[in-house]
Design an enzyme around this catalytic site. Sequence first.
Site, PDB file in Angstrom:
ATOM      1  N   TRP A  18       0.867  -1.190   0.000  1.00 48.46           N
ATOM      2  CA  TRP A  18       0.000   0.000   0.000  1.00 48.46           C
ATOM      3  C   TRP A  18       0.904   1.241   0.000  1.00 48.46           C
ATOM      4  CZ3 TRP A  18      -5.295  -0.385  -0.206  1.00 48.46           C
ATOM      5  CH2 TRP A  18      -5.987   0.825  -0.117  1.00 48.46           C
ATOM      6  N   HIS A  48      -0.894  -5.808   6.062  1.00 43.81           N
ATOM      7  CA  HIS A  48      -1.794  -5.774   4.889  1.00 43.81           C
ATOM      8  C   HIS A  48      -1.046  -5.986   3.573  1.00 43.81           C
ATOM      9  CE1 HIS A  48      -5.289  -4.768   7.289  1.00 43.81           C
ATOM     10  NE2 HIS A  48      -4.352  -4.266   8.081  1.00 43.81           N
ATOM     11  N   HIS A  52      -4.092 -11.403   2.347  1.00 41.90           N
ATOM     12  CA  HIS A  52      -4.245 -11.246   3.798  1.00 41.90           C
ATOM     13  C   HIS A  52      -5.702 -11.135   4.219  1.00 41.90           C
ATOM     14  CE1 HIS A  52      -4.488  -7.031   2.474  1.00 41.90           C
ATOM     15  NE2 HIS A  52      -5.187  -6.823   3.578  1.00 41.90           N
ATOM     16  N   ASP A  54      -8.314  -9.109   6.905  1.00 40.05           N
ATOM     17  CA  ASP A  54      -8.480  -7.922   7.749  1.00 40.05           C
ATOM     18  C   ASP A  54      -9.190  -8.326   9.036  1.00 40.05           C
ATOM     19  OD1 ASP A  54      -7.520  -6.348   5.664  1.00 40.05           O
ATOM     20  OD2 ASP A  54      -9.431  -5.309   5.311  1.00 40.05           O
ATOM     21  N   HIS A  58      -8.621  -3.264  12.278  1.00 41.97           N
ATOM     22  CA  HIS A  58      -7.978  -2.488  11.202  1.00 41.97           C
ATOM     23  C   HIS A  58      -8.693  -1.138  10.995  1.00 41.97           C
ATOM     24  CE1 HIS A  58      -6.017  -1.493   7.481  1.00 41.97           C
ATOM     25  NE2 HIS A  58      -6.983  -1.901   6.687  1.00 41.97           N
ATOM     26  N   HIS A 159     -15.733  -1.753   3.984  1.00 41.23           N
ATOM     27  CA  HIS A 159     -15.198  -2.476   5.144  1.00 41.23           C
ATOM     28  C   HIS A 159     -16.216  -2.453   6.295  1.00 41.23           C
ATOM     29  CE1 HIS A 159     -11.223  -2.053   3.177  1.00 41.23           C
ATOM     30  NE2 HIS A 159     -10.771  -2.950   4.029  1.00 41.23           N
TER      31      HIS A 159
HETATM   32  N1  LIG Z   1      -4.966   2.795   4.319  1.00 41.74           N
HETATM   33  C1  LIG Z   1      -3.889   1.999   4.439  1.00 41.74           C
HETATM   34  C2  LIG Z   1      -2.643   2.510   4.747  1.00 41.74           C
HETATM   35  C3  LIG Z   1      -1.588   1.706   4.923  1.00 41.74           C
HETATM   36  C4  LIG Z   1      -1.776   0.365   4.781  1.00 41.74           C
HETATM   37  C5  LIG Z   1      -2.954  -0.154   4.440  1.00 41.74           C
HETATM   38  C6  LIG Z   1      -4.033   0.644   4.269  1.00 41.74           C
HETATM   39  C7  LIG Z   1      -5.341   0.112   3.917  1.00 41.74           C
HETATM   40  O1  LIG Z   1      -6.366   0.656   4.153  1.00 41.74           O
HETATM   41  C8  LIG Z   1      -5.325  -1.123   3.235  1.00 41.74           C
HETATM   42  C9  LIG Z   1      -6.588  -1.775   2.791  1.00 41.74           C
HETATM   43  N2  LIG Z   1      -7.809  -1.072   3.051  1.00 41.74           N
HETATM   44  C10 LIG Z   1      -6.570  -3.061   3.503  1.00 41.74           C
HETATM   45  O2  LIG Z   1      -7.434  -3.338   4.300  1.00 41.74           O
HETATM   46  O3  LIG Z   1      -5.634  -3.799   3.274  1.00 41.74           O
HETATM   47 ZN   LIG Z   2      -9.143  -4.116   3.817  1.00 40.71          ZN
HETATM   48 ZN   LIG Z   3      -6.212  -5.333   4.474  1.00 40.72          ZN
END
Ligand SMILES: Nc1ccccc1C(=O)C[C@H](N)C(=O)O
Ligand SMILES: [Zn+2]
Ligand SMILES: [Zn+2]
Length: 207
Positions: A18, A48, A52, A54, A58, A159
Site C-alpha cells: 500500500w 496488509h 491477507h 483484515d 484495522h 469495510h
Molecule cells: N490505508 C492503508 C494505509 C496503509 C496500509 C494499508 C491501508 C489500507 O487501508 C489497506 C486496505 N484497506 C486493507 O485493508 O488492506
Molecule cells: Zn481491507
Molecule cells: Zn487489508
Amino acid sequence: MKKWIDISQPLHNRIAVWPGDTPFHYEVSWSKADSGSVNVGKLTMSTHTGTHADAPFHFTDDGQRILDLDLERFIGPARVVDVTAFSVLTAADLAGVPLEGVTRLLLKTRHSCNPQEFPSRILQLDPDVAPFLAEKGILLLGVDIPSVDLLDSKELPVHHALLASHVQIVENLVLDAVEPGDYEFIGLPLPLQDSDGSPIRAVLRPL
Ligand SMILES: Nc1ccccc1C(=O)C[C@H](N)C(=O)O
Ligand SMILES: [Zn+2]
Ligand SMILES: [Zn+2]
C-alpha cells in the site's frame, strides 16, 4: 483427488505494498556461516501486504483482533465468480449470480494481477453488497485487489458494511489462473494475538 492451487501472492522484497506503508523485507540475519549451524531469517512487513485477512480492529478501534476471529470462516467451500466485466458492482448486479448455498465468495475482478505493481484503479463495490451477501449466508468475501474499498477512501464504507454484516474480508488473492466455479478453500491467518490483519496462505482445490 485434484490438486490444491496456490492463490496467494509470493512474499518477497519486490512485492507491491500500500503506498506509504512499510516495505516487505526478508533477510537472513544470522547465516549458517556466522552461526556455525543454521540460517535464521528476519521479516519486516505490514500486516496488509500480499494475500491477507483484515481484522475489524484495522478500521474500528474496539474491533476484534486477528486471534479473536473464528477459524471456521477461513476453511470450507467457496465459489469463484468472474466480475471482470464490472467497474462498479452493486447488490442488484449480484442478484443475477447464483449464490444459493454459497458460504464463501471469491470475486475475480481482473484478468491478471501483477503482485509487484500496485493497481491505479480497482473495482468499486457498493456497500449494499454487504447486507446482500449476509442474507445469502456468505461468511467470507475474498477479492483479487488490495482493498474492498476504493484506494482513496478514508471512511472505508465497504469495510464497515461487511463488518456490520459479519462478512470476513480477504484481500489480494491471485485468481488469474482460476476458472469460475466451486472449490474447497483454505486461507488461515497467523495466530497474531493483537493484530489488525494477517497474511494468509490461500489455496483452492476444485470440488
Ligand atoms: N490505508 C492503508 C494505509 C496503509 C496500509 C494499508 C491501508 C489500507 O487501508 C489497506 C486496505 N484497506 C486493507 O485493508 O488492506
Ligand atoms: Zn481491507
Ligand atoms: Zn487489508
